[in-house]
Scaffold this motif. Structure first.
Motif, PDB file in Angstrom:
ATOM      1  N   GLU A  31       0.839  -1.263   0.072  1.00 18.83           N
ATOM      2  CA  GLU A  31      -0.034   0.069  -0.083  1.00 18.83           C
ATOM      3  C   GLU A  31       0.942   1.227  -0.072  1.00 18.83           C
ATOM      4  O   GLU A  31       1.984   1.460   0.693  1.00 18.83           O
ATOM      5  N   THR A  32       0.590   2.260  -0.836  1.00 18.65           N
ATOM      6  CA  THR A  32       1.280   3.491  -0.856  1.00 18.65           C
ATOM      7  C   THR A  32       0.066   4.848  -0.822  1.00 18.65           C
ATOM      8  O   THR A  32      -1.104   4.387  -1.061  1.00 18.65           O
ATOM      9  N   ARG A  33       0.561   5.845  -0.970  1.00 19.35           N
ATOM     10  CA  ARG A  33      -0.268   6.889  -1.004  1.00 19.35           C
ATOM     11  C   ARG A  33      -0.952   6.895  -2.398  1.00 19.35           C
ATOM     12  O   ARG A  33      -2.069   7.241  -2.418  1.00 19.35           O
ATOM     13  N   PRO A  35      -2.480   5.172  -5.836  1.00 19.10           N
ATOM     14  CA  PRO A  35      -3.083   3.907  -6.115  1.00 19.10           C
ATOM     15  C   PRO A  35      -2.230   2.779  -6.847  1.00 19.10           C
ATOM     16  O   PRO A  35      -1.607   3.426  -7.767  1.00 19.10           O
ATOM     17  N   SER A  36      -2.024   1.520  -6.666  1.00 23.56           N
ATOM     18  CA  SER A  36      -1.256   0.437  -7.260  1.00 23.56           C
ATOM     19  C   SER A  36      -2.345  -0.232  -8.229  1.00 23.56           C
ATOM     20  O   SER A  36      -3.281  -0.051  -8.133  1.00 23.56           O
TER      21      SER A  36
END
Length: 55
Positions: A31-33, A35-36
């Protein structure tokens, strides 16, 4: 996604192309800031099937 098919079932596409998967690891990006990609990713090896379906 620059032409990527993030909803494609990659494992099915590989086998439909005449390969047998010999190892498969499934993973999601952390998860990151931002969207993946939406699809689970796979990493592994495959062998091309011989004519007539034998591996």
């Amino acid at each position: 996604m620059g032409g990527c098919h993030t909803g494609r079932d990659t494992q099915s596409a590989i086998t439909a192309a005449g390969f047998t998967l010999t190892t498969v690891d499934r993973f999601a990006f952390p998860e990151t800031r931002l969207p993946s990609p939406s699809a689970t990713h796979i990493f592994g090896t495959a062998e091309r099937n011989q004519a007539g379906g034998a591996v």
